[in-house]
Design a protein around this motif. Sequence first.
Motif, short mmCIF file in Angstrom:
data_model
loop_
_atom_site.label_atom_id
_atom_site.label_comp_id
_atom_site.label_asym_id
_atom_site.label_seq_id
_atom_site.Cartn_x
_atom_site.Cartn_y
_atom_site.Cartn_z
N LEU A 1 0.96 -1.14 -0.28
CA LEU A 1 -0.03 0.00 0.06
C LEU A 1 0.80 1.16 -0.03
O LEU A 1 1.82 1.23 0.87
CB LEU A 1 -0.90 -0.07 1.27
CG LEU A 1 -1.96 1.15 1.40
CD1 LEU A 1 -2.95 0.90 0.31
CD2 LEU A 1 -2.49 1.18 2.82
N ALA A 2 0.62 2.28 -1.07
CA ALA A 2 1.78 3.19 -1.05
C ALA A 2 1.13 4.53 -1.47
O ALA A 2 0.03 4.74 -1.87
CB ALA A 2 2.78 2.95 -2.08
N SER A 3 1.98 5.59 -0.99
CA SER A 3 1.49 6.85 -1.62
C SER A 3 1.46 7.06 -3.12
O SER A 3 2.29 6.45 -3.61
CB SER A 3 2.77 7.95 -0.94
OG SER A 3 2.76 9.26 -1.77
N GLU A 4 0.77 7.74 -3.55
CA GLU A 4 0.52 7.66 -4.88
C GLU A 4 1.69 8.23 -5.68
O GLU A 4 2.06 7.95 -6.89
CB GLU A 4 -0.59 8.55 -5.30
CG GLU A 4 -0.51 10.01 -5.02
CD GLU A 4 -1.80 11.04 -4.92
OE1 GLU A 4 -2.85 10.44 -5.29
OE2 GLU A 4 -1.76 12.20 -4.72
N GLY B 1 -3.31 9.49 -0.97
CA GLY B 1 -2.68 11.12 -1.24
C GLY B 1 -2.33 11.59 0.00
O GLY B 1 -1.56 11.05 0.88
N ARG B 2 -2.28 12.87 0.06
CA ARG B 2 -1.77 13.54 1.27
C ARG B 2 -2.40 13.43 2.52
O ARG B 2 -3.76 13.31 2.35
CB ARG B 2 -1.65 15.09 0.88
CG ARG B 2 -0.76 15.54 -0.20
CD ARG B 2 -0.82 16.96 -0.42
NE ARG B 2 -0.41 17.69 0.52
CZ ARG B 2 0.82 18.18 0.94
NH1 ARG B 2 1.76 17.47 0.15
NH2 ARG B 2 0.99 18.89 1.93
N SER B 3 -2.02 13.37 3.59
CA SER B 3 -2.68 13.20 4.79
C SER B 3 -3.99 14.23 5.25
O SER B 3 -4.91 13.56 5.58
CB SER B 3 -1.77 13.15 6.31
OG SER B 3 -1.23 14.41 6.10
N ASN C 1 5.56 8.85 1.09
CA ASN C 1 6.58 9.80 0.42
C ASN C 1 6.65 10.85 1.31
O ASN C 1 5.99 11.58 1.81
CB ASN C 1 5.50 10.16 -0.79
CG ASN C 1 6.62 11.25 -1.55
OD1 ASN C 1 7.40 10.67 -2.10
ND2 ASN C 1 5.99 12.54 -1.87
N LEU C 2 8.13 11.08 1.42
CA LEU C 2 8.66 12.12 2.41
C LEU C 2 7.98 13.65 2.10
O LEU C 2 7.59 14.15 3.07
CB LEU C 2 10.29 12.33 1.97
CG LEU C 2 10.91 13.37 2.86
CD1 LEU C 2 10.86 13.28 4.23
CD2 LEU C 2 12.37 13.77 2.16
N GLN C 3 7.74 13.84 0.75
CA GLN C 3 7.52 15.45 0.39
C GLN C 3 5.80 15.45 0.69
O GLN C 3 5.39 16.77 0.90
CB GLN C 3 7.70 15.70 -1.00
CG GLN C 3 9.21 15.96 -1.16
CD GLN C 3 10.00 14.72 -1.22
OE1 GLN C 3 9.48 13.65 -1.33
NE2 GLN C 3 11.44 14.74 -1.31
N PRO D 1 5.71 12.13 5.54
CA PRO D 1 6.41 10.92 5.70
C PRO D 1 5.58 9.94 6.52
O PRO D 1 6.15 8.67 6.70
CB PRO D 1 7.71 11.50 6.38
CG PRO D 1 6.86 12.89 7.10
CD PRO D 1 6.03 13.17 6.01
N ASP D 2 4.68 10.28 7.34
CA ASP D 2 3.87 9.20 8.53
C ASP D 2 2.51 9.12 8.03
O ASP D 2 1.65 8.62 8.83
CB ASP D 2 4.29 9.92 9.89
CG ASP D 2 5.49 9.85 10.14
OD1 ASP D 2 6.31 8.88 9.82
OD2 ASP D 2 5.80 10.81 10.71
N THR D 3 2.07 9.34 6.71
CA THR D 3 0.66 9.41 6.37
C THR D 3 0.33 8.14 6.79
O THR D 3 -1.14 7.65 7.10
CB THR D 3 0.36 9.67 4.98
OG1 THR D 3 0.82 11.09 4.75
CG2 THR D 3 -1.05 9.80 4.74
N GLY D 4 0.74 6.85 6.06
CA GLY D 4 0.51 5.66 6.32
C GLY D 4 0.85 4.88 7.50
O GLY D 4 0.55 3.70 7.78
#
Length: 266
Positions: free
Chosen positions: A170-173, A191-193, A219-221, A224-227
């Motif tokens: 499961l990943a950041s887009e 997407g973004r948190s 994704n860092l930008q 970084p902790d969204t997921g």
Amino acid sequence: MKRILTLLILFALLVAACRTSGPKRQLKVVASTVLIATIVQNIGNGKVKVTTIAPAGMCPGHFDLPPQAIAAAQDAQLILYHGWEGWMEKLKQETRNPTANWITLQTRGNWMVPPIQKKATEELTALLIQNAPADSILFTKNRQRYFARIDSVARTLQTMFADKNLPRVLASEHQAEFLQWLGFKVVGTYGRSEDLTARELSHLAQVMVDSGVGLVVDNLQSGPDTGKPLAEAAGVRHITLTNFPLDGDYLKTVLENGNLLLKVIE
């Protein structure tokens, strides 16, 4: 008379030599992101002066335009951007530089993926040649050298993961395309948190259970902790990668992303 003529010739040669040894003229380029700047620096190699607007560690679509960016654009010959920068219109409105060439780049996709990095390099090399034709031979040679380095890194990365039992992800887009290129099966993206709703989080949690996700990649930008909460709740591994070159070095950064991934799955 002959002596005067000789002195005049020597003086003319001296003036010509001084002009030749003067400061080298550089093509002044403003790049909206480090993705663009890194390639331009590799191809320009001393013939191009690059100013980068958005720093590598921040989302380039969500930051305040600094005054120095406007100052750089005022003096630039070539201004390059992706087309999704929300602040670009403001930069255009506040810049008084009628001779600048504003270019929206056409290369789409994740520039951290080696084949797309090469496609972007091809596009940027053509633009540099168009704006500084006297240096076309140098730009072309630098492009070929850079292609060889990208190909070498690409082979290294794909070899690293070729015989691994890769977990479902499961990943950041913003990381999905890179992970798929490496051979990971991405079963869901987010997407973004600040854009995630409770309903979407619930759906992602269900996807993780149904698909047997073993790794969550942020994704860092873009956060970084969204997921991370999802990974912790499911008891699976979590990692954060960058989709912009750090320290202005694409090759080093993409290898570091690969090594981080390898470490977390082993």
